[in-house]
Design a protein around this motif. Structure first.
Motif, PDB file in Angstrom:
ATOM      1  N   GLU A 209       0.854  -1.181   0.000  1.00 51.21           N
ATOM      2  CA  GLU A 209       0.000   0.000   0.000  1.00 51.21           C
ATOM      3  C   GLU A 209       0.892   1.233   0.000  1.00 51.21           C
ATOM      4  OE1 GLU A 209      -3.569   2.076   2.676  1.00 51.21           O
ATOM      5  OE2 GLU A 209      -2.505   0.301   3.403  1.00 51.21           O
ATOM      6  N   ALA A 210       0.659   2.125  -0.951  1.00 47.15           N
ATOM      7  CA  ALA A 210       1.436   3.365  -1.055  1.00 47.15           C
ATOM      8  C   ALA A 210       0.520   4.543  -0.754  1.00 47.15           C
ATOM      9  CB  ALA A 210       2.037   3.501  -2.449  1.00 47.15           C
ATOM     10  N   THR A 211       0.887   5.339   0.249  1.00 45.48           N
ATOM     11  CA  THR A 211       0.063   6.474   0.660  1.00 45.48           C
ATOM     12  C   THR A 211       0.911   7.734   0.695  1.00 45.48           C
ATOM     13  OG1 THR A 211      -1.247   4.984   2.063  1.00 45.48           O
ATOM     14  CG2 THR A 211      -1.501   7.353   2.425  1.00 45.48           C
ATOM     15  N   ALA A 212       0.469   8.751  -0.037  1.00 44.86           N
ATOM     16  CA  ALA A 212       1.111  10.065  -0.019  1.00 44.86           C
ATOM     17  C   ALA A 212       0.092  11.079   0.493  1.00 44.86           C
ATOM     18  CB  ALA A 212       1.618  10.429  -1.408  1.00 44.86           C
ATOM     19  N   ALA A 213       0.406  12.358   0.378  1.00 43.20           N
ATOM     20  CA  ALA A 213      -0.445  13.400   0.963  1.00 43.20           C
ATOM     21  C   ALA A 213      -1.888  13.308   0.481  1.00 43.20           C
ATOM     22  CB  ALA A 213       0.139  14.777   0.649  1.00 43.20           C
TER      23      ALA A 213
ATOM     24  N   VAL B 251      -2.634   4.203  -3.479  1.00 46.78           N
ATOM     25  CA  VAL B 251      -2.791   3.120  -4.446  1.00 46.78           C
ATOM     26  C   VAL B 251      -2.255   1.840  -3.827  1.00 46.78           C
ATOM     27  CG1 VAL B 251      -2.614   4.617  -6.481  1.00 46.78           C
ATOM     28  CG2 VAL B 251      -0.541   3.551  -5.532  1.00 46.78           C
ATOM     29  N   PHE B 252      -2.628   0.723  -4.443  1.00 46.24           N
ATOM     30  CA  PHE B 252      -2.076  -0.566  -4.056  1.00 46.24           C
ATOM     31  C   PHE B 252      -1.212  -1.085  -5.200  1.00 46.24           C
ATOM     32  CE2 PHE B 252      -5.369  -0.105  -0.980  1.00 46.24           C
ATOM     33  CZ  PHE B 252      -4.908  -0.784   0.138  1.00 46.24           C
ATOM     34  N   LEU B 253      -0.070  -1.623  -4.840  1.00 49.49           N
ATOM     35  CA  LEU B 253       0.884  -2.150  -5.806  1.00 49.49           C
ATOM     36  C   LEU B 253       0.922  -3.663  -5.650  1.00 49.49           C
ATOM     37  CD1 LEU B 253       3.730   0.427  -5.064  1.00 49.49           C
ATOM     38  CD2 LEU B 253       1.881   0.628  -6.743  1.00 49.49           C
TER      39      LEU B 253
ATOM     40  N   LEU C 182       1.414  -4.323 -11.018  1.00 47.94           N
ATOM     41  CA  LEU C 182       0.052  -3.891 -11.335  1.00 47.94           C
ATOM     42  C   LEU C 182      -0.364  -2.853 -10.301  1.00 47.94           C
ATOM     43  CD1 LEU C 182      -2.645  -4.227 -12.903  1.00 47.94           C
ATOM     44  CD2 LEU C 182      -3.215  -6.065 -11.306  1.00 47.94           C
ATOM     45  N   VAL C 183      -0.812  -1.692 -10.773  1.00 45.75           N
ATOM     46  CA  VAL C 183      -1.236  -0.609  -9.891  1.00 45.75           C
ATOM     47  C   VAL C 183      -2.759  -0.607  -9.831  1.00 45.75           C
ATOM     48  CG1 VAL C 183      -1.077   1.850  -9.387  1.00 45.75           C
ATOM     49  CG2 VAL C 183       0.782   0.713 -10.631  1.00 45.75           C
TER      50      VAL C 183
END
Length: 417
Positions: free
Chosen positions: A144-148, A152-154, A191-192
């Protein structure tokens, strides 16, 4: 004990891991087996949680090792060792030899660049936080990628599988199913996916909150488009019962004969129905369903979607709920929870059988498929190296037998009334 299992999970594993870490300049402090994937007569892959000292500083790391996968040892960063009889490939996460996209998915700078490609602005994508949500060595990983203002999930797969999974998500998304939208993919196996709203049904089950009724689960499956029948067919969990019996027998020889007999009984029942052509999810259970106020708002992990028997999807949900009744201690709270899980599994099974309008399934067939899924789940205690995994495996085989002879559903159903 199988030789490769013993090599990678016994005391000899310490020497292999120590030697592999030393080649990179580290010192192995301690280690424990975290996950085992053993395929009798083929390959064995193990992941470890280890403490490694680098220049006097200790750090927790995930290590992986495989036997029977010669190509693993040819990948950069992988250390190849031999005990004289077997060649072992050892790596440090994220350098999994079968998942070439994993280092990139675990690199904040690379993920920030990926978010830029999705149109996320510089400030909104800066310094993404990465969390590993799942990792099956040499098979897949989810981060799981979280920015401001971006999340998204990778999903990282073996490269040959990624295009197919992207197409499955696209097909189901176009059909209006609440699956993660595919945002892009790469040839190296990344896959994003978009995030979904809601919480896992497993959480609602645990907390006693509202969950979908049996008709609502059937409604969800009714939404699978007819085009799913044209996807490549993948074996249902129940159809692989004999394989999982072999895995159990290799890890726990005392139960080998019983596991084989149970698998043979499952196979004989399934043969009565032949090959199914229903659109199916392929791996439907409470952790794959997202809920908002008890309503289904998300459906995860469509990797196995394809033609099959709808009863296998229903059996998968029932089996996973029933196995939750076998997890936990013997105190009053755990016993009450176990009884509730068992009743819930029985309620779903009964609902799936008695559903009117031609949507109900045959009880004997459903029970056999539940037994087949449970046989696959009986490999779980050893795979994750649960404490007292031998006894836990035997308890799960007891439940497999009870579904086959009808006593599990009858007893649980009586308790639910």
């Amino acid at each position: 004990m199988n030789t490769h299992l013993d090599l990678l999970t016994g005391e000899s594993a310490a020497g292999l891991l120590d030697a592999a870490v030393a080649t990179a300049g580290g010192e192995l402090v301690d280690w424990r087996v975290r996950q085992v994937d053993h395929r009798p007569g083929s390959t064995t892959t193990v992941s470890y949680r280890a403490t490694v000292r680098w220049n006097g500083v200790e750090r927790s790391e995930t290590l992986g090792a495989s036997v029977g996968r010669a190509r693993d040892g040819r990948k950069p960063g992988v250390v190849t060792l031999s005990d004289g009889d077997a060649t072992v490939a050892v790596w440090r996460f994220p350098g999994d030899p079968a998942l070439p996209a994993l280092p990139r998915a675990f690199d904040p700078a690379a993920v920030e660049e990926l978010l830029a490609g999705l149109g996320v602005g510089p400030r909104e994508r800066a310094h993404p936080e990465l969390k590993v949500r799942a990792y099956r060595p040499t098979r897949r990983a989810v981060l799981e990628a979280t920015a401001a203002s971006a999340r998204v999930f990778l999903k990282v797969l073996r490269p040959r599988k990624v295009a197919d999974l992207h197409q499955r998500h696209a097909l189901l998304s176009r059909a209006g199913l609440p699956v993660p939208r595919p945002l892009g993919w790469s040839d190296d196996g990344l896959l994003v996916l978009s995030p979904l709203h809601g919480t896992e049904m497993r959480t609602a089950v645990r907390d006693g909150a509202r969950i979908p009724s049996p008709p609502e689960i059937l409604d969800l499956l009714d939404r699978l488009p007819a085009e799913v029948r044209d996807l490549p067919r993948r074996p249902a969990w129940s159809e692989s019962a004999q394989h999982y019996a072999g895995v159990i027998g290799a890890a726990l020889p005392a139960e080998a004969a019983r596991a084989d007999d149970l698998a043979a009984a499952v196979a004989a029942r399934l043969a009565e129905r032949g090959t199914g052509t229903d659109p199916t999810h392929g791996d439907l259970y409470e952790a794959q369903i997202m809920l908002t106020d008890g309503r289904v708002t998300g459906l995860l992990d469509v990797d196995s979607a394809g033609p099959g028997h709808r009863a296998d999807d229903l059996a998968c949900l029932v089996a996973h709920l029933d196995v939750l009744s076998l997890v936990g201690g013997s105190d009053a709270g755990h016993v009450a929870r176990a009884n509730r899980m068992r009743r819930l599994a029985a309620d779903y099974a009964t609902g799936f059988v008695t559903e009117p309008g031609g949507r109900g399934v045959d009880p004997r067939d459903l029970a056999a498929r539940v037994a087949g899924v449970l046989l696959s789940l009986a490999t779980g205690p050893h795979r994750v190296q649960e404490r007292n995994w031998q006894a836990a495996t035997s308890r799960r085989l007891d439940v497999v037998a009870a579904w086959l002879d009808g006593s599990r559903l009858a007893t649980a159903g009586a308790g639910a009334r």
